[in-house]
Design an enzyme around this catalytic site. Structure first.
Site, mmCIF file in Angstrom:
data_model
loop_
_atom_site.group_PDB
_atom_site.id
_atom_site.type_symbol
_atom_site.label_atom_id
_atom_site.label_comp_id
_atom_site.label_asym_id
_atom_site.label_seq_id
_atom_site.Cartn_x
_atom_site.Cartn_y
_atom_site.Cartn_z
ATOM 1 N N HIS A 133 1.985 -15.869 19.149
ATOM 2 C CA HIS A 133 1.826 -16.710 17.964
ATOM 3 C C HIS A 133 3.216 -17.165 17.525
ATOM 4 C CE1 HIS A 133 0.978 -17.615 13.706
ATOM 5 N NE2 HIS A 133 -0.305 -17.688 14.016
ATOM 6 N N ASP A 210 3.055 -6.934 17.477
ATOM 7 C CA ASP A 210 2.302 -7.796 16.576
ATOM 8 C C ASP A 210 0.836 -7.381 16.666
ATOM 9 O OD1 ASP A 210 0.891 -9.760 15.295
ATOM 10 O OD2 ASP A 210 1.784 -11.444 16.373
ATOM 11 N N GLN A 213 -3.962 -9.425 15.206
ATOM 12 C CA GLN A 213 -5.315 -9.596 15.724
ATOM 13 C C GLN A 213 -5.964 -8.277 16.125
ATOM 14 O OE1 GLN A 213 -7.118 -12.314 15.673
ATOM 15 N NE2 GLN A 213 -5.466 -13.610 14.916
ATOM 16 N N LYS A 236 -7.014 -10.629 7.653
ATOM 17 C CA LYS A 236 -7.785 -10.695 8.895
ATOM 18 C C LYS A 236 -8.691 -9.475 9.071
ATOM 19 C CE LYS A 236 -4.175 -13.343 11.300
ATOM 20 N NZ LYS A 236 -4.853 -14.660 11.377
ATOM 21 N N CYS A 376 -1.347 -22.210 16.353
ATOM 22 C CA CYS A 376 0.025 -21.675 16.181
ATOM 23 C C CYS A 376 0.508 -20.994 17.454
ATOM 24 C CB CYS A 376 0.093 -20.711 14.997
ATOM 25 S SG CYS A 376 -0.212 -21.499 13.410
#
Length: 419
Positions: A133, A210, A213, A236, A376
């Protein structure tokens, strides 16, 4: 309303769980049920999260860490209780390792500016991947521009997996930092994070993961993964917007200089110098997002009650069903790996229909909300020679009937474009 009673989570039917999400009861474009397939961008919020934030604003609102009166102390206790909940959710050793940020993006930037500026020098290697991302690309580009460091990237295969052989070769160059996503927001690919982190550490690198998600969808144990830094956002994973966390190993966080200066992050202030507060408050300048932190804690409670293994199982079932249904539609191209290797995200295109047109038709004709664009992740789009894709993404409230209506919408789009 679209419902299903065939599946269950933690003893509750999906139909019962859906009742916790008021927005799923609304209609769009007249009387079409609202079918939300954009949870990878931002999930919907259950009633317990909304009620927790409302209760704070109605009965316990005051600034934290400053007042000695009862309501301020209640607000402080609620904020810090939420931090403890999140620390336990990710299996951190101590809650002081959990830094509240505005979102994943701010967490990554915090590391890039604070740790990066103190540790990265000209010529140092930073390893990223082609599937990142923008939030896990641009901060490192800026750091490289400031310091003279160099960036190298792990390529992505045609079926959406990392070239781990190239990753191994890059590690031989002794990078200072490795940063990568645990789960791609475009391809849904779940990367072998634990093995990749162990390899990076063996090469002497610090690792940032990261988890924007992955944290909403997979069990997350930061001690088992052994990542040095982990970032993710509340919005999220059933929580509010405007808040996320940075987890870091204690020794690294203690050695890092502050990211921003101001109130609450200081111990003492004189006209020409200051000293810093303890962790985690050293990195939390100014009034924090108190209500949002409380909502974040309530979201964690909700997910814990369901069980993250159960959440993952439900999403695998929906994703497997959706992949099979979409593959049966002529003219549909799907990007990314097989269902067992991906989370609840499917990016696809329909022949001769632009993704933006497709998303508009799905919304207006059948009430289905999907994302369309580059998500993104423009370098990943370039890798596949794409301008954009449509993306359907699922969560605990998604049912198979909604996938069926998505397919009907695709067929409607094909009729409109005379496919």
């Amino acid at each position: 309303m679209v419902t299903s009673t065939s599946n269950s989570l933690a003893g509750r039917t999906i139909a019962e769980i859906r009742k916790d999400f008021p927005i799923l009861e609304r209609t769009v474009h007249g009387n079409k049920p609202f079918i939300f397939l954009d949870s990878a961008a931002s999930s919907q919020k259950p009633i317990p999260v909304l009620e927790a934030m409302d209760h704070y604003y109605r009965y316990s609102h005051a600034n934290v860490h400053r007042g000695v009166y009862e309501v301020s102390e209640e607000a402080t206790a609620a904020l810090e209780k939420a931090r403890v909940k999140i620390a336990r959710f990710i299996h951190a050793r101590q809650s002081k390792q959990v830094i509240f940020t505005r979102n994943t993006t701010e967490g990554i930037n915090l590391v890039a500016y604070s740790w990066g500026s103190a540790n990265i020098q000209a010529g140092d290697l930073i390893i990223l991947t082609e599937m990142e991302h923008h939030s896990n690309l641009v901060p490192w580009q800026l750091l490289a521009q400031r310091t003279g460091a160099r960036l190298e990237f792990v390529p992505v295969t045609d079926d959406g997996q990392l070239r781990l052989d190239i990753y191994t070769q890059l590690l031989e160059q002794q990078p200072k930092l490795v940063a990568f996503t645990q789960m791609s927001n475009v391809l849904g690919t779940i990367n072998p994070a634990k093995a990749m982190i162990a390899q990076a550490h063996a090469a002497g690198a610090v690792v940032l993961l990261d988890a924007a998600q992955s944290a909403p969808h997979l069990p997350l144990d930061v001690q088992e993964l052994d990542a040095d830094f982990v970032c993710f956002s509340a919005h999220k994973m059933l929580g509010p917007t405007g808040i996320g966390i940075l987890y870091g190993k204690k020794a690294l966080l203690e050695a890092m200089p502050p990211f921003m200066g101001g109130g609450d992050m200081i111990r003492t202030v004189k006209l020409h110098e200051s000293t810093w507060n303890d962790l985690p408050w050293k990195f939390e300048a100014g009034t924090p997002a108190i209500a949002e932190a409380i909502g974040f804690g309530a979201a964690v409670d909700y997910l814990n009650a369901l069980g993250m293994d159960t959440v993952r199982q439900h999403e695998q079932e929906i994703t497997t069903y959706a992949l099979e249904a979409l593959q049966a539609v002529p003219g549909v191209t799907i990007y990314g790996p097989e269902a067992s290797l991906r989370g609840g995200v499917i990016s696809f295109n329909v022949q001769d229909v632009h993704p933006h047109d497709l998303a508009t038709i799905l919304d207006q004709e059948v009430g289905v909300a999907v994302r369309a664009g580059h998500h993104c992740a423009q370098p990943l789009m370039d890798r596949y020679d794409l301008a954009a894709t449509a993306r359907a993404s699922f969560y605990i409230y998604t049912v198979k009937e909604e996938v069926d209506i998505l397919v009907q919408g695709l067929q409607k789009a094909q009729q409109i474009f005379h496919f």
